[in-house]
Write an enzyme that holds these catalytic residues in place. Structure first.
Site, mmCIF file in Angstrom:
data_model
loop_
_atom_site.group_PDB
_atom_site.id
_atom_site.type_symbol
_atom_site.label_atom_id
_atom_site.label_comp_id
_atom_site.label_asym_id
_atom_site.label_seq_id
_atom_site.Cartn_x
_atom_site.Cartn_y
_atom_site.Cartn_z
ATOM 1 N N PRO A 203 -17.355 -63.581 -31.237
ATOM 2 C CA PRO A 203 -18.077 -62.306 -31.230
ATOM 3 C C PRO A 203 -19.550 -62.514 -30.854
ATOM 4 C CG PRO A 203 -16.892 -62.641 -33.312
ATOM 5 C CD PRO A 203 -16.847 -63.928 -32.558
ATOM 6 N N GLU A 204 -19.992 -61.792 -29.818
ATOM 7 C CA GLU A 204 -21.396 -61.830 -29.408
ATOM 8 C C GLU A 204 -22.000 -60.470 -29.770
ATOM 9 O OE1 GLU A 204 -21.873 -63.280 -25.375
ATOM 10 O OE2 GLU A 204 -20.123 -64.573 -25.558
#
Ligand SMILES: [Zn+2]
Length: 275
Positions: A2-3
């Site tokens: 997850p960014e």
């Protein structure tokens, strides 16, 4: 992993689902992800109301009515799921928050790299995870001028390494760094001091456009990312180079997307149009 867009998606979904709800119990089948003693965690969290949800870089913060806050990091493979209490526990969650509307928040990271901390509200920005972060690329005060000035302070650093450096700019990881560099037609290995004004402008535009569009599409799912409701992100359909090795360049040039390693990470780019 997850960014920024994936973490922002989860944050927005948390704002729409759990804010205002009371935590009536916690289950901790695998408490190793807790960076706070188990007894203290249960004592301080159970009975509080979730009063808000925030994101900073790739961290999620849940504010509690007690004046404390939970800080979550999903690291490489963590997920957060919002499910009815009686939904089958198909995969083992490490920490489960029981809510007073009959739902649960289940936190799970199969690789156990993620973590949960409990902080006093006044200490949040001083936490080591948050105190050394660079600016948020979508914030109003992150201007082209500011970006230029930041690059000017790190002229010898490779541009991809800088994009991944959370103390330089917050929230960008391997997927979006590749996409931003492709948009800007800049080779990932270029020293930042060699970028022309035009290239810096394209990098800035790419950052703002790509991250905003990726949030709109609820993020990218390549390996394990799903949102709060277990759904994959749609931005996977918009990726131009990341994880696209061997495909023709989407710019329509004669090049083929190749994979190499830059800053220790698998890096995808078009050798024809990224210079
Ligand atoms: Zn190309």
């Amino acid at each position: 992993m997850p960014e920024l867009p994936e973490t922002e998606t989860i944050k927005r979904e948390l704002q729409n689902t759990v804010v205002g709800l009371k935590i009536t119990g916690v289950e901790t089948p695998v408490p190793v992800v807790l960076r706070v003693p188990l007894d203290e965690f249960k004592h301080k969290v159970v009975g509080t109301v979730i009063t808000g949800a925030d994101r900073r870089a790739k961290n999620i913060i849940l504010h509690l009515s007690s004046g404390e806050a939970l800080l979550f990091h999903l690291m490489m493979s963590g997920t957060f799921l919002y499910l009815p209490k009686d939904a089958p526990k198909r995969e083992k969650a490490q920490v489960i928050f029981e809510l007073d509307n009959g739902y649960e928040l289940r936190y799970r990271d199969p690789r156990l790299f993620g973590y949960i901390k409990l902080l006093k509200e006044g200490d949040i920005t001083k936490a080591p995870e948050l105190s050394h972060l660079g600016p948020e690329p979508l914030s109003g005060d992150f201007t082209l001028e500011k970006f230029k000035e930041m690059l000017g302070r790190r002229p010898r650093a490779r541009i991809k390494a800088l994009l991944l450096d959370q103390s330089f700019i917050a929230g960008i990881g391997n997927i979006y760094a590749d996409e931003i560099l492709f948009y800007a037609r800049v080779l990932p290995t270029r020293p930042s001091g060699s970028l022309t004004d035009e290239e810096v402008k394209r990098m800035y535009e790419g950052m703002r456009n790509i991250l905003a569009k990726a949030i709109e599409e609820r993020g990218t799912s390549i390996i394990s990312y799903v949102d709060l409701f277990g759904k994959k992100g749609n931005y996977t359909n918009f990726l131009k180079v990341h994880a696209q090795a061997g495909k023709p360049c989407p710019n329509g040039c004669t090049g083929t997307v190749v994979k190499t390693e830059v800053a220790g990470r698998g890096t995808y780019y078009c050798p024809e149009c990224q210079k």
